[in-house]
Design an enzyme around this catalytic site. Sequence first.
Site, PDB file in Angstrom:
ATOM      1  N   GLU A  82      50.303 -14.717 -14.087  1.00 40.91           N
ATOM      2  CA  GLU A  82      49.029 -16.361 -14.046  1.00 40.91           C
ATOM      3  C   GLU A  82      49.608 -17.518 -14.462  1.00 40.91           C
ATOM      4  OE1 GLU A  82      45.128 -14.583 -15.094  1.00 40.91           O
ATOM      5  OE2 GLU A  82      44.969 -14.510 -12.794  1.00 40.91           O
ATOM      6  N   ASP A 105      41.231  -6.378 -10.511  1.00 36.82           N
ATOM      7  CA  ASP A 105      41.065  -7.628 -12.066  1.00 36.82           C
ATOM      8  C   ASP A 105      39.908  -6.879 -12.224  1.00 36.82           C
ATOM      9  OD1 ASP A 105      40.779  -8.735 -14.091  1.00 36.82           O
ATOM     10  OD2 ASP A 105      40.898 -11.268 -12.515  1.00 36.82           O
ATOM     11  N   GLU A 134      32.875 -10.427 -16.539  1.00 34.46           N
ATOM     12  CA  GLU A 134      33.267 -11.743 -14.949  1.00 34.46           C
ATOM     13  C   GLU A 134      32.579 -11.535 -13.548  1.00 34.46           C
ATOM     14  OE1 GLU A 134      36.814 -11.922 -15.984  1.00 34.46           O
ATOM     15  OE2 GLU A 134      37.691 -13.521 -14.332  1.00 34.46           O
TER      16      GLU A 134
HETATM   17  O1  GCW Z   1      40.171 -11.382 -15.093  1.00 31.91           O
HETATM   18  C1  GCW Z   1      41.215 -12.709 -14.995  1.00 31.91           C
HETATM   19  C2  GCW Z   1      40.047 -13.543 -15.687  1.00 31.91           C
HETATM   20  C3  GCW Z   1      40.883 -14.456 -15.586  1.00 31.91           C
HETATM   21  C4  GCW Z   1      41.844 -14.045 -17.281  1.00 31.91           C
HETATM   22  C5  GCW Z   1      42.929 -12.677 -16.773  1.00 31.91           C
HETATM   23  C6  GCW Z   1      43.557 -12.075 -17.721  1.00 31.91           C
HETATM   24  C7  GCW Z   1      42.317 -14.316 -19.442  1.00 31.91           C
HETATM   25  O2  GCW Z   1      39.939 -14.596 -14.446  1.00 31.91           O
HETATM   26  O3  GCW Z   1      41.144 -15.765 -17.038  1.00 31.91           O
HETATM   27  O4  GCW Z   1      42.477 -14.847 -17.875  1.00 31.91           O
HETATM   28  O5  GCW Z   1      42.378 -11.509 -15.675  1.00 31.91           O
HETATM   29  O6  GCW Z   1      43.035 -10.964 -17.778  1.00 31.91           O
HETATM   30  O7  GCW Z   1      44.605 -12.317 -17.732  1.00 31.91           O
END
Ligand code: GCW
Length: 719
Positions: free
Chosen positions: A306, A380, A408
Amino acid sequence: MDMILKKHHLILIASFTCCQLLADDGYRLWLRYDRIENESIRADYMEAIRFVYVDGESPMMAVARKELAMGLSGLLGQTISQKPADADRGVYLGIVGKSGYIEPFISPGNLKGLRSEGFLIKATSDRTIIAALDEQGLLYGAFHFLKLLQLNKSIAGISTLENPRIQHRILNHWDNLDGTVERGYAGFSIWNWHQLPTYIDQRYIDYARANASIGINGTVVTNVNANALIFRADYVEKAAALADVFRPYGIKLYLTARFSAPMELGGLSTADPEDEAVKSWWQQKAAEIYKAIPDFGGFLVKANSEGQPGPQDYGRDHASGANMLADAVAPFGGIVMWRAFVYSEETPEDRALQAYNEFVPLDGSFHPNVMIQVKNGPIDFQPREPVHPLFGAMPKTPLMLELQITKEYLGQGTHVVGLAIMFRETLDTDTFRDGKGTTVAKVVEGTEKGHQLSGIAGVANIGTARNWTGNHFGQADWYAFGQLAWDPGVSVETIYTDWAQITFTHEPKAVQVIVNLLTRSYEACVNYMTPLGLHHIMGAGHHYGPAPWVDSQSRPDWNSVYYHKADDRGIGFDRTGTGSNALLQYSPEFRAQYEDALSCPPEFLLWFHHVGWETVISTGNTLWDELCIRYHKGAGEVAAFRQQWQGIESSIDSERFKEVLMHLSIQEMEAKWWRDACLSYFQSFSRMEIPNGLEQPEHSLDYYKSLSFPYAPGIRPRW
Ligand code: GCW
């Protein structure tokens, strides 16, 4: 008139004394030491606990002594002496081999199996011994003893020995230095970097105490989307002040390392892990940190994911990056937790494949003080994911499990969704790595492969909210994480029954309702959000609310349509041999359970298969009908939760009662919103009727699509 007033006054007094429900804002979490209501139980304790003696003068023993004094005086309703009076009944805490007070009362047999950080609680005819090999074990023993009393358990004849099964039990804060929290739904960060190191907020102490009470022994205080500034001398000093607060509670401080810090902070022209100047920058930095924080835990790293910098920027692999950092902290006993949550800038055919492809070839090439930190599933933190294939595929490397406590993708700050069920589901899943029975829990414990390190991490749900977690029931997730990190085998029922009793009430009906809510809410949430293995269909960016229609994000795998692949024929992501073949990353025994769409368990049907709308699936219904039924079932259950909660009003203090009720009302509305928005959208492909007897969507699809939430909380700032 006088008579009437007096009568009224009497009634008021009577109702005040009969009602023990003192106001409670939730700040005390599960560490409520209110006087035990059952008089005969209290009398038994008073008889057995005439004094409590903690043998040792260190800061950690001072914490244990203070906790016991506070806990016992609260629970028993009177101050308990701290002096040993040999002839009298009492509690002694001491280290095995060092404390003359406990030595005569324990035999080697009693201590069999006791390990570092574990404890023994044993009753003899006139005393209760709490013994451990180290001070941390004694501290945990003290908290455990108080919990037994909070639970009104008998301590007569007690003989209990406990050890943590996982070595590093760590919270990950996604807290930014500016006070915001990425994916935080409980206010802002509790770390006030601006006022540190001089201003020590009482919260820091209370935070450490709460964590120690559930066996957490480490915390990463900064976001994995890291800021190099944390390594500047003034920030290291601030971090050191936090570490000083945590130390007596047995909690080590860790920091996230931004891979490009040598450039951003050190002025180097590269962050290449094979470059000598880069290596020495990190060695020097580690030395500086350890000078300020002698027991610094080490680094947590998100690299090449990311947009975060990493070794691949220089043509190096994850092992090269992780080992370079590991070498820097090794002389001081530090560790590196290197995350496997990677997905590249290039568009993958299936994002679920990437971590496995990048990490499996590196198995065996990490230095001994590196752990690879793996999220529970390959995408995720979705409401339900199959376990990450890496758990079955890196036998030579210690793997940490990363769970998300902050919700989240599970209703964020408002929904009650008990996560212990989900955590247990992951821990209990068989990877078949070393044959049947190699569960994720076993892989993480690491004992079978003789790994020196083991660890588990939970992304924290803690913020400045008065009750720490925003939603009172979020406390149960924090608590459950601690319990499962200590013992991945503890039952969900035990976790929740204990939590309900020590956090809310002993009243049986109320306990039953709270346990029911926490136990059933996870499945309900999966049903009203992403039933049958659907995933990642929430709003883009903030991940709040349903948005299966998202199709215009810059990367294909940031779009909902990439994940559900609904079309006129059906819905679901084919991850079998006819599709991305992600299933091939699992063991043959694991694969066999999911390979065939007709027999695939419904939980993961659309995770692994694209299925026709009219196909009759293993439940006996057509896929479309089953989808409708599950969305309705989930939403319906939440309505029942609210009613059940209302039924126990008289057993819950009014402040928390009302706050939970308001959150349940939001959840009820949002569960319907999820159901109606998703079904309207999927119906535009299936063109089938919602089965008879089920409610029709309240609004049009266009209406749901038109909703926007520019200020939804928890969105990541870009550094
Ligand atoms: O779950 C996702 C999130 C990001 C997060 C990423 C990660 C900290 O949307 O906000 O960043 O994973 O775990 O690195």
